[in-house]
Design a protein around this motif. Structure first.
Motif, PDB file in Angstrom:
ATOM      1  N   ARG A 133     -20.923  48.623 -41.683  1.00  0.00           N
ATOM      2  CA  ARG A 133     -19.880  49.648 -41.772  1.00  0.00           C
ATOM      3  C   ARG A 133     -19.312  49.635 -43.178  1.00  0.00           C
ATOM      4  NH1 ARG A 133     -14.467  50.396 -41.731  1.00  0.00           N
ATOM      5  NH2 ARG A 133     -14.053  48.159 -41.634  1.00  0.00           N
ATOM      6  N   PHE A 134     -19.293  50.801 -43.802  1.00  0.00           N
ATOM      7  CA  PHE A 134     -18.684  50.897 -45.125  1.00  0.00           C
ATOM      8  C   PHE A 134     -17.169  50.953 -44.968  1.00  0.00           C
ATOM      9  CE2 PHE A 134     -22.943  52.777 -45.844  1.00  0.00           C
ATOM     10  CZ  PHE A 134     -23.395  51.831 -46.751  1.00  0.00           C
ATOM     11  N   TYR A 135     -16.460  50.383 -45.926  1.00  0.00           N
ATOM     12  CA  TYR A 135     -15.012  50.204 -45.773  1.00  0.00           C
ATOM     13  C   TYR A 135     -14.243  51.525 -45.718  1.00  0.00           C
ATOM     14  CZ  TYR A 135     -15.920  45.285 -46.631  1.00  0.00           C
ATOM     15  OH  TYR A 135     -16.397  44.007 -46.528  1.00  0.00           O
ATOM     16  N   LEU A 137     -38.211  56.016 -40.080  1.00  0.00           N
ATOM     17  CA  LEU A 137     -37.903  57.434 -39.870  1.00  0.00           C
ATOM     18  C   LEU A 137     -36.583  57.579 -39.131  1.00  0.00           C
ATOM     19  CD1 LEU A 137     -41.349  58.877 -38.663  1.00  0.00           C
ATOM     20  CD2 LEU A 137     -40.415  58.837 -40.986  1.00  0.00           C
ATOM     21  N   GLY A 138     -35.945  58.715 -39.342  1.00  0.00           N
ATOM     22  CA  GLY A 138     -34.698  59.014 -38.638  1.00  0.00           C
ATOM     23  C   GLY A 138     -34.079  60.249 -39.229  1.00  0.00           C
ATOM     24  N   PRO A 139     -33.154  60.886 -38.501  1.00  0.00           N
ATOM     25  CA  PRO A 139     -32.489  62.075 -39.040  1.00  0.00           C
ATOM     26  C   PRO A 139     -31.598  61.716 -40.218  1.00  0.00           C
ATOM     27  CG  PRO A 139     -31.455  61.392 -36.992  1.00  0.00           C
ATOM     28  CD  PRO A 139     -32.676  60.535 -37.158  1.00  0.00           C
ATOM     29  N   SER A 140     -31.187  62.727 -40.976  1.00  0.00           N
ATOM     30  CA  SER A 140     -30.296  62.509 -42.102  1.00  0.00           C
ATOM     31  C   SER A 140     -29.002  61.847 -41.630  1.00  0.00           C
ATOM     32  CB  SER A 140     -29.979  63.852 -42.770  1.00  0.00           C
ATOM     33  OG  SER A 140     -29.113  63.689 -43.861  1.00  0.00           O
ATOM     34  N   GLY A 141     -28.596  60.765 -42.331  1.00  0.00           N
ATOM     35  CA  GLY A 141     -27.373  60.057 -41.972  1.00  0.00           C
ATOM     36  C   GLY A 141     -27.538  59.004 -40.907  1.00  0.00           C
ATOM     37  N   SER A 142     -28.788  58.699 -40.516  1.00  0.00           N
ATOM     38  CA  SER A 142     -29.025  57.726 -39.443  1.00  0.00           C
ATOM     39  C   SER A 142     -29.003  56.276 -39.939  1.00  0.00           C
ATOM     40  CB  SER A 142     -30.371  58.009 -38.755  1.00  0.00           C
ATOM     41  OG  SER A 142     -31.444  57.897 -39.685  1.00  0.00           O
ATOM     42  N   GLY A 143     -28.931  56.074 -41.247  1.00  0.00           N
ATOM     43  CA  GLY A 143     -28.839  54.710 -41.771  1.00  0.00           C
ATOM     44  C   GLY A 143     -30.128  54.165 -42.352  1.00  0.00           C
ATOM     45  N   PRO A 145     -24.946  43.078 -49.217  1.00  0.00           N
ATOM     46  CA  PRO A 145     -23.643  43.361 -49.829  1.00  0.00           C
ATOM     47  C   PRO A 145     -23.547  42.957 -51.306  1.00  0.00           C
ATOM     48  CG  PRO A 145     -23.551  41.270 -48.703  1.00  0.00           C
ATOM     49  CD  PRO A 145     -24.975  41.737 -48.580  1.00  0.00           C
ATOM     50  N   ASP A 146     -24.662  42.560 -51.948  1.00  0.00           N
ATOM     51  CA  ASP A 146     -24.585  42.023 -53.313  1.00  0.00           C
ATOM     52  C   ASP A 146     -24.067  43.047 -54.317  1.00  0.00           C
ATOM     53  OD1 ASP A 146     -25.587  39.754 -52.216  1.00  0.00           O
ATOM     54  OD2 ASP A 146     -27.601  39.925 -53.059  1.00  0.00           O
ATOM     55  N   HIS A 147     -24.465  44.321 -54.151  1.00  0.00           N
ATOM     56  CA  HIS A 147     -24.087  45.347 -55.127  1.00  0.00           C
ATOM     57  C   HIS A 147     -23.267  46.485 -54.522  1.00  0.00           C
ATOM     58  CE1 HIS A 147     -26.713  43.382 -57.999  1.00  0.00           C
ATOM     59  NE2 HIS A 147     -27.663  43.376 -57.081  1.00  0.00           N
ATOM     60  N   ILE A 148     -23.390  46.682 -53.218  1.00  0.00           N
ATOM     61  CA  ILE A 148     -22.584  47.695 -52.522  1.00  0.00           C
ATOM     62  C   ILE A 148     -21.782  46.981 -51.449  1.00  0.00           C
ATOM     63  CG2 ILE A 148     -22.613  49.763 -51.087  1.00  0.00           C
ATOM     64  CD1 ILE A 148     -25.237  50.554 -52.388  1.00  0.00           C
ATOM     65  N   GLU A 149     -20.467  47.086 -51.521  1.00  0.00           N
ATOM     66  CA  GLU A 149     -19.615  46.394 -50.567  1.00  0.00           C
ATOM     67  C   GLU A 149     -19.646  47.078 -49.204  1.00  0.00           C
ATOM     68  OE1 GLU A 149     -15.708  46.029 -52.123  1.00  0.00           O
ATOM     69  OE2 GLU A 149     -16.256  44.526 -53.615  1.00  0.00           O
ATOM     70  N   ALA A 150     -19.756  46.270 -48.176  1.00  0.00           N
ATOM     71  CA  ALA A 150     -19.747  46.792 -46.812  1.00  0.00           C
ATOM     72  C   ALA A 150     -19.432  45.653 -45.854  1.00  0.00           C
ATOM     73  CB  ALA A 150     -21.098  47.415 -46.454  1.00  0.00           C
ATOM     74  N   GLU A 151     -18.967  46.020 -44.683  1.00  0.00           N
ATOM     75  CA  GLU A 151     -18.728  45.033 -43.631  1.00  0.00           C
ATOM     76  C   GLU A 151     -20.041  44.837 -42.885  1.00  0.00           C
ATOM     77  OE1 GLU A 151     -16.669  45.738 -39.568  1.00  0.00           O
ATOM     78  OE2 GLU A 151     -15.066  45.216 -40.974  1.00  0.00           O
ATOM     79  N   VAL A 152     -20.613  43.635 -42.973  1.00  0.00           N
ATOM     80  CA  VAL A 152     -21.927  43.355 -42.400  1.00  0.00           C
ATOM     81  C   VAL A 152     -21.794  42.268 -41.344  1.00  0.00           C
ATOM     82  CG1 VAL A 152     -24.295  42.603 -42.873  1.00  0.00           C
ATOM     83  CG2 VAL A 152     -23.050  43.955 -44.574  1.00  0.00           C
ATOM     84  N   SER A 153     -22.340  42.539 -40.159  1.00  0.00           N
ATOM     85  CA  SER A 153     -22.392  41.517 -39.120  1.00  0.00           C
ATOM     86  C   SER A 153     -23.829  41.366 -38.642  1.00  0.00           C
ATOM     87  CB  SER A 153     -21.479  41.897 -37.945  1.00  0.00           C
ATOM     88  OG  SER A 153     -21.906  43.106 -37.341  1.00  0.00           O
ATOM     89  N   GLY A 154     -24.118  40.211 -38.041  1.00  0.00           N
ATOM     90  CA  GLY A 154     -25.495  39.930 -37.643  1.00  0.00           C
ATOM     91  C   GLY A 154     -26.183  39.081 -38.697  1.00  0.00           C
TER      92      GLY A 154
END
Length: 529
Positions: free
Chosen positions: A13-15, A38-44, A57-66
């Motif tokens: 999840r982006f902050y 493959l996936g629709p636009s915006g599917s991740g 998360p090294d260059h783009i900050e985000a909340e990462v779990s797992g």
């Protein structure tokens, strides 16, 4: 986890967003596998390879779990190779990768030559990077990645900005590299023909960022055909069929489908299109940017209410021509007329009330802090009533699938969402002409289709559409006229049918036409043999 590369219950999840982009994704990739996501636009899709490669998360900050199992050495090729370059010349860029491996300077020249040869970059080492075409820049980007000797290569739509011939070459090159080196490769791609045929696996993401399919390509396409169609995911036009079988067997289902399409185009060509008079004309115009001239001797007429597609190889002058029509680039020589009035005599206000422009890079036109305000900006500048602004803006947000992102910053959208936003801002007004630079690249099939539908509705109300595109199917299905830029000239203006059905022109301009024309040409050759 003990896999070579993968993740377990990965959520991202982006902050600046309330919702997760990826939702409890688990996958395992073996060494040497070729995997297509493959996936629709915006599917991740891009978020997933960013997490697997370490960008998140090294260059783009985000909340990462797992849990994520990454390799120590990875390389990523993006849609826009210019975003990866930091040097001025070809050899310097590859040398930069070698310096990161602490290769002695005296060993670099031979290694640079070897990597350039491996990727088919047959040019002088000292060539300025800015002088390269889009296809050559992607070859250079690949050479730089190979020079790093990564354990895994990630590709985020590496052919999105390439013309069809260059795309075909890059796919062939990547296939050759994969077979030669046994490299582990992970792809995100919208255009599947030329790529899916040599993938080991396809991973299918849903709209909400979950894995709904994982298996061999043919199996995924068969089992999830309905879900892919509903989600608007592009599907290959040929695979799993084999082209030679389609050509040889006149009763092949695809042969019948292509033949029917060709008959429709032949009938449309015979009926012709009405001449509504010129909106734009050029007289011996020369176009370029800074001190460089990219095309000259341009003599064209664009009819009112027509849909005109502008095509040609990367670097041939398509985007520059579009910008010249709205004074974003100055005409170097000759004249451009809009409604029989020379372009330079139009006031800025009158010109921009008449014409709207959508950039190839959508971020270049964003100036507001929310998606809603970005669409509403032009209406506020024109002092529309607030109720009208809210109603019209909300309608466009819904039409372009952006309603749930109304309050977020435009720069935080996915590339496909940014593209939709850039077009929506121009459709707020009823301008006489819309100029669009690659409006469908990076879009899933459903979104691209909706966008074309909106533009077609505008055309039917009298709007002239002038669009730069690499999608030959869009050119064939929707254009009244095609302009081809080739070797510094506007070398062709005419109907799509006349262009694509003429094998000499197709060969001369290095065009890969839609498959129904290719079948026609292949059958003609077969008869001659």
């Amino acid at each position: 986890m003990n896999s070579y590369l993968g993740c377990s219950n990965l959520s991202v999840r982006f902050y600046h967003r309330s919702e997760t982009i990826l939702d409890r994704v688990s996958l395992s990739i073996d060494k040497g596998e070729k995997v297509l996501i493959l996936g629709p636009s915006g599917s991740g899709k891009s978020t997933l390879i960013s997490a697997l490669s370490g960008i998140i998360p090294d260059h783009i900050e985000a909340e990462v779990s797992g849990e994520v199992n990454r390799r120590k050495s990875t390389g990523v090729m993006f849609q826009d190779p210019d975003s990866q370059f930091c040097m001025l010349h070809v050899d310097e860029e590859i040398a930069f990768s070698l310096e990161n491996r602490c290769i002695p300077r005296e060993e670099m020249d031979q290694m640079i030559s070897s990597f350039m040869e491996q990727v088919g970059l047959n040019i002088d080492k000292k060539t300025p990077i800015e002088a390269l075409s889009g296809g050559m820049k992607q070859r250079l980007a690949l050479a730089c990645l190979l020079a790093l000797e990564p354990e895994v290569l990630f590709f985020d739509e590496p052919t999105a900005q390439l013309d069809p011939a260059s795309r075909k070459d890059i796919f062939a090159l990547l296939k050759d590299v994969s077979e030669t080196t046994g490299q582990t490769m992970v792809f995100v791609e919208h255009v599947l023909d030329g790529c899916i045929e040599w993938m080991d696996r396809v991973i299918l993401l849903s709209e909400n960022g979950r894995i709904i399919g994982d298996g061999i390509p043919e199996d995924i396409l068969r089992r999830f055909q309905r879900q892919m169609k509903e989600a608007g995911i592009w599907q290959p036009k040929l695979y799993p069929a084999v082209w030679e079988e389609v050509v040889e067997d006149e009763n092949h289902p695809l042969a019948a489908k292509f033949s029917a399409k060709l008959k429709i185009k032949e009938l449309s060509e015979k009926n012709g299109t009405p001449d509504s008079g010129p909106l734009i004309r050029t007289e011996d115009a020369a176009i370029g940017y800074r001190k460089k001239t990219v095309a000259d001797g341009i003599n064209l007429q664009i009819q009112k209410g027509a849909w005109v597609s502008v095509i040609g190889k990367n670097g041939s002058g398509k985007s520059t021509f579009l910008k010249s029509l709205i004074r974003l680039e100055a005409v170097k020589k000759g004249r451009i007329y809009v409604e029989d009035r020379e372009l330079k005599k139009w006031s800025d206000k009158a010109l921009y009330d008449k014409a709207g422009f959508v950039f190839q890079n959508p971020e270049l036109q964003f100036i507001q802090d929310t998606v809603f305000e970005e669409i509403a900006f032009g209406a506020r500048q024109r002092h529309w009533p607030e109720e009208q602004i809210k109603r019209k803006t909300s309608e466009l947000l819904t039409e372009f699938g952006l309603a749930s992102h109304a309050k977020v910053h435009p720069f935080t959208l996915s590339l496909g969402q940014k593209r939709r936003l850039s077009v929506a801002t121009m459709l707020l007004f009823d301008q006489d002409v819309l100029l669009l630079d690659e409006p469908t690249f990076g879009q899933d099939q459903k979104t691209a289709g909706e966008l074309i539908k909106r533009l077609k509705e505008r055309q039917e109300r009298g709007t002239t559409i002038i669009m730069v595109t690499h999608d030959m199917d869009i050119v064939d299905q929707h254009s009244d006229q095609v302009i081809v830029f080739h070797h510094g000239k506007a070398a062709y203006q005419g109907t799509p049918y006349r262009l694509f059905s003429d094998e000499r022109l197709v060969r001369q301009f290095s065009i890969i036409p839609p498959l129904h024309y290719e079948l026609m040409h292949a059958r003609k050759k077969k008869v001659l043999v």
